[in-house]
Design a protein around this motif. Structure first.
Motif, PDB file in Angstrom:
ATOM      1  N   ILE A  25       0.849  -1.193   0.000  1.00 18.07           N
ATOM      2  CA  ILE A  25       0.000   0.000   0.000  1.00 18.07           C
ATOM      3  C   ILE A  25       0.882   1.238   0.000  1.00 18.07           C
ATOM      4  N   ASN A  26       0.678   2.108  -0.969  1.00 21.67           N
ATOM      5  CA  ASN A  26       1.447   3.353  -1.055  1.00 21.67           C
ATOM      6  C   ASN A  26       0.906   4.339  -0.026  1.00 21.67           C
ATOM      7  N   THR A  27       1.779   4.816   0.865  1.00 22.47           N
ATOM      8  CA  THR A  27       1.322   5.707   1.930  1.00 22.47           C
ATOM      9  C   THR A  27       1.914   7.104   1.785  1.00 22.47           C
ATOM     10  N   ASN A  28       1.978   7.619   0.553  1.00 23.59           N
ATOM     11  CA  ASN A  28       2.478   8.972   0.342  1.00 23.59           C
ATOM     12  C   ASN A  28       1.625  10.002   1.065  1.00 23.59           C
ATOM     13  N   ILE A  29       0.340   9.771   1.125  1.00 25.68           N
ATOM     14  CA  ILE A  29      -0.546  10.678   1.843  1.00 25.68           C
ATOM     15  C   ILE A  29      -0.715  10.089   3.239  1.00 25.68           C
ATOM     16  N   ASN A  30      -0.261  10.840   4.266  1.00 23.52           N
ATOM     17  CA  ASN A  30      -0.182  10.242   5.592  1.00 23.52           C
ATOM     18  C   ASN A  30      -1.426  10.465   6.439  1.00 23.52           C
ATOM     19  N   ASN A  31      -2.514  10.774   5.853  1.00 28.33           N
ATOM     20  CA  ASN A  31      -3.775  10.975   6.545  1.00 28.33           C
ATOM     21  C   ASN A  31      -4.370   9.602   6.874  1.00 28.33           C
ATOM     22  N   SER A  32      -4.710   9.362   8.132  1.00 24.88           N
ATOM     23  CA  SER A  32      -5.199   8.042   8.539  1.00 24.88           C
ATOM     24  C   SER A  32      -6.495   7.654   7.823  1.00 24.88           C
ATOM     25  N   THR A  33      -7.368   8.617   7.569  1.00 23.04           N
ATOM     26  CA  THR A  33      -8.597   8.343   6.829  1.00 23.04           C
ATOM     27  C   THR A  33      -8.275   7.882   5.419  1.00 23.04           C
ATOM     28  N   CYS A  34      -7.318   8.539   4.810  1.00 24.29           N
ATOM     29  CA  CYS A  34      -6.899   8.186   3.452  1.00 24.29           C
ATOM     30  C   CYS A  34      -6.279   6.793   3.430  1.00 24.29           C
ATOM     31  N   ILE A  35      -5.422   6.502   4.395  1.00 24.21           N
ATOM     32  CA  ILE A  35      -4.780   5.185   4.463  1.00 24.21           C
ATOM     33  C   ILE A  35      -5.843   4.096   4.607  1.00 24.21           C
ATOM     34  N   LEU A  36      -6.806   4.333   5.470  1.00 21.60           N
ATOM     35  CA  LEU A  36      -7.873   3.353   5.656  1.00 21.60           C
ATOM     36  C   LEU A  36      -8.658   3.166   4.364  1.00 21.60           C
TER      37      LEU A  36
END
Length: 108
Positions: A25-36
């Motif tokens: 999973i690419n986690t460039n955007i570190n927002n927890s909502t986005c990651i979920l």
């Protein structure tokens, strides 16, 4: 990545690995909502498109993952579940998980 985001990401990797899902999973955007969101869209992609699972089966997997994550992310899970048909259409049209989550307004 913030501690909260990292915690959520690690929790998702653990939960996803339980279902034998590759967690690249690419986690460039570190927002927890986005990651979920990206993770749940990945589960839908893997389960329905690549794993030939039914919508009911993949919905149950998502519900199990959401129940096991010990964070206040219920509204994100509900949003993904309520939009599963739309998400499947986006996936079949070639959109990535980040593009889909941006359309759902869960990623910046």
């Amino acid at each position: 990545i913030s501690n909260t985001s990292k915690c959520i990401e690690n929790e998702l990797v653990l939960n996803l690995s339980k279902y034998n899902i590759n967690t690249n999973i690419n986690t460039n955007i570190n927002n927890s909502t986005c990651i979920l969101c990206k993770s749940l869209v990945y589960v839908i992609d893997y389960g329905i498109i690549k794993g030939n699972k039914t919508i009911e089966e993949i919905t149950q997997v998502i519900k199990e993952i959401c129940c096991e994550i010990n964070v206040p992310s219920g509204k994100e899970c509900v949003l993904v579940l309520n939009n599963i048909q739309k998400i499947i259409k986006y996936i079949s049209n070639g959109l990535t998980n980040i593009q889909i989550c941006k359309k759902l307004h869960l990623c910046d």
